[in-house]
Motif scaffolding. Sequence first.
Motif, PDB file in Angstrom:
ATOM      1  N   TYR A  30     -21.422  41.957  15.849  1.00  0.00           N
ATOM      2  CA  TYR A  30     -20.191  42.270  15.055  1.00  0.00           C
ATOM      3  C   TYR A  30     -20.770  43.149  13.613  1.00  0.00           C
ATOM      4  O   TYR A  30     -21.879  42.744  13.081  1.00  0.00           O
ATOM      5  CB  TYR A  30     -19.586  41.084  14.204  1.00  0.00           C
ATOM      6  N   TYR A  31     -20.161  44.053  13.210  1.00  0.00           N
ATOM      7  CA  TYR A  31     -20.387  44.550  11.992  1.00  0.00           C
ATOM      8  C   TYR A  31     -20.097  43.744  10.734  1.00  0.00           C
ATOM      9  O   TYR A  31     -19.323  43.061  10.628  1.00  0.00           O
ATOM     10  CB  TYR A  31     -19.673  45.847  11.888  1.00  0.00           C
ATOM     11  N   ALA A  32     -20.799  44.098  10.054  1.00  0.00           N
ATOM     12  CA  ALA A  32     -20.635  43.427   8.502  1.00  0.00           C
ATOM     13  C   ALA A  32     -19.820  43.893   7.658  1.00  0.00           C
ATOM     14  O   ALA A  32     -19.419  45.252   7.779  1.00  0.00           O
ATOM     15  CB  ALA A  32     -22.007  43.153   7.549  1.00  0.00           C
ATOM     16  N   SER A  33     -18.819  43.411   6.924  1.00  0.00           N
ATOM     17  CA  SER A  33     -18.073  44.069   5.844  1.00  0.00           C
ATOM     18  C   SER A  33     -18.852  43.604   4.567  1.00  0.00           C
ATOM     19  O   SER A  33     -19.694  42.433   4.346  1.00  0.00           O
ATOM     20  CB  SER A  33     -16.864  43.623   5.686  1.00  0.00           C
ATOM     21  N   ASN A  88     -20.278  39.720   4.792  1.00  0.00           N
ATOM     22  CA  ASN A  88     -19.495  38.779   5.674  1.00  0.00           C
ATOM     23  C   ASN A  88     -19.614  39.347   7.101  1.00  0.00           C
ATOM     24  O   ASN A  88     -19.538  40.438   7.530  1.00  0.00           O
ATOM     25  CB  ASN A  88     -18.214  38.143   5.073  1.00  0.00           C
ATOM     26  N   SER A  89     -19.263  38.342   7.987  1.00  0.00           N
ATOM     27  CA  SER A  89     -19.083  38.704   9.489  1.00  0.00           C
ATOM     28  C   SER A  89     -18.438  37.477  10.134  1.00  0.00           C
ATOM     29  O   SER A  89     -18.157  36.647   9.526  1.00  0.00           O
ATOM     30  CB  SER A  89     -20.572  38.889  10.085  1.00  0.00           C
ATOM     31  N   ARG A  90     -18.298  37.784  11.606  1.00  0.00           N
ATOM     32  CA  ARG A  90     -17.571  36.568  12.021  1.00  0.00           C
ATOM     33  C   ARG A  90     -18.603  35.848  13.143  1.00  0.00           C
ATOM     34  O   ARG A  90     -19.237  36.408  13.469  1.00  0.00           O
ATOM     35  CB  ARG A  90     -16.212  37.215  12.871  1.00  0.00           C
ATOM     36  N   ASN A  95     -15.185  30.520  16.105  1.00  0.00           N
ATOM     37  CA  ASN A  95     -13.886  31.214  15.572  1.00  0.00           C
ATOM     38  C   ASN A  95     -13.979  30.923  13.818  1.00  0.00           C
ATOM     39  O   ASN A  95     -13.034  30.353  13.345  1.00  0.00           O
ATOM     40  CB  ASN A  95     -12.595  30.550  16.041  1.00  0.00           C
ATOM     41  N   HIS A  96     -15.006  31.298  13.205  1.00  0.00           N
ATOM     42  CA  HIS A  96     -15.390  31.073  11.944  1.00  0.00           C
ATOM     43  C   HIS A  96     -15.531  32.588  11.309  1.00  0.00           C
ATOM     44  O   HIS A  96     -16.153  33.447  12.016  1.00  0.00           O
ATOM     45  CB  HIS A  96     -16.529  30.174  11.728  1.00  0.00           C
ATOM     46  N   VAL A  97     -15.603  32.442  10.181  1.00  0.00           N
ATOM     47  CA  VAL A  97     -16.019  33.869   9.153  1.00  0.00           C
ATOM     48  C   VAL A  97     -17.430  33.263   8.333  1.00  0.00           C
ATOM     49  O   VAL A  97     -17.402  31.885   7.809  1.00  0.00           O
ATOM     50  CB  VAL A  97     -14.970  34.431   8.335  1.00  0.00           C
ATOM     51  N   PHE A  99     -20.107  34.198   5.069  1.00  0.00           N
ATOM     52  CA  PHE A  99     -20.267  35.091   4.012  1.00  0.00           C
ATOM     53  C   PHE A  99     -22.150  34.562   3.698  1.00  0.00           C
ATOM     54  O   PHE A  99     -22.336  33.675   3.813  1.00  0.00           O
ATOM     55  CB  PHE A  99     -19.702  34.600   2.586  1.00  0.00           C
TER      56      PHE A  99
END
Lengths: 108, 119
Positions: A30-33, A88-90, A95-97, A99
């Motif tokens: 997954y990409y980070a934001s 952050n990412s998932r 089923n968590h996020v 940071f």
Amino acid sequence: SSELTQDPAVSVALGQTVRITCQGDSLRSYYASWYQQKPGQAPVLVIYGKNNRPSGIPDRFSGSSSGNTASLTITGAQAEDEADYYCNSRDSSANHVAFGGGTKLTVL
Amino acid sequence: EVQLVESGGGLVQPGGSLRLSCAASGFTFSSYWMHWVRQAPGKGLVWVSHIYSDGSSTGYADSVKGRFTISRDNANNTLHLQMNSLRAEDTAVYYCAAAAYSYYYMDVWGKGTTVTVSS
């Protein structure tokens, strides 16, 4: 794993380029934001997805990713960029996020 | 104006309960994933909970699972967090955040509400 690791502090000279990194297994999928937070203020999304900026975010902010590492680059850092930055990412398995711990950017 | 406004924070004794609310305006609330994120004094951001746009799925950090419950009222553009069995380590500013582009890209944030758990 949902752990994301960031360097606690980074500094950059005014007008120079700085890269802030974020490491974690979930970044392989997954990409980070990225979020900017100034003292006493709420976080602001600055980069999401492959390399997307929300409206109003200057184009000196960019994002990239390779393997388990995501990076936020500020090209030509300004005094107003001094802030804490969080990735952050998932974690799909839980089923968590998650940071990262945050990076304090000082503009010298 | 796109806005999230949290309320319901305050001082509570250990073992007590609080219900946080987050009022949304200026965007289509029912289309957004919603999250609660907290920040203890002088510390970093910590994800607490999420709820899907239609309320069909929720998730919780291990530290709050079984004690906190997230819910939403799309008819009234409101997000809630019911917090029970509060502990000193739950002391933090609690932010609600909305994600439009993807589940965890939180592009709208409230200013936060402060929860202090102390005797």
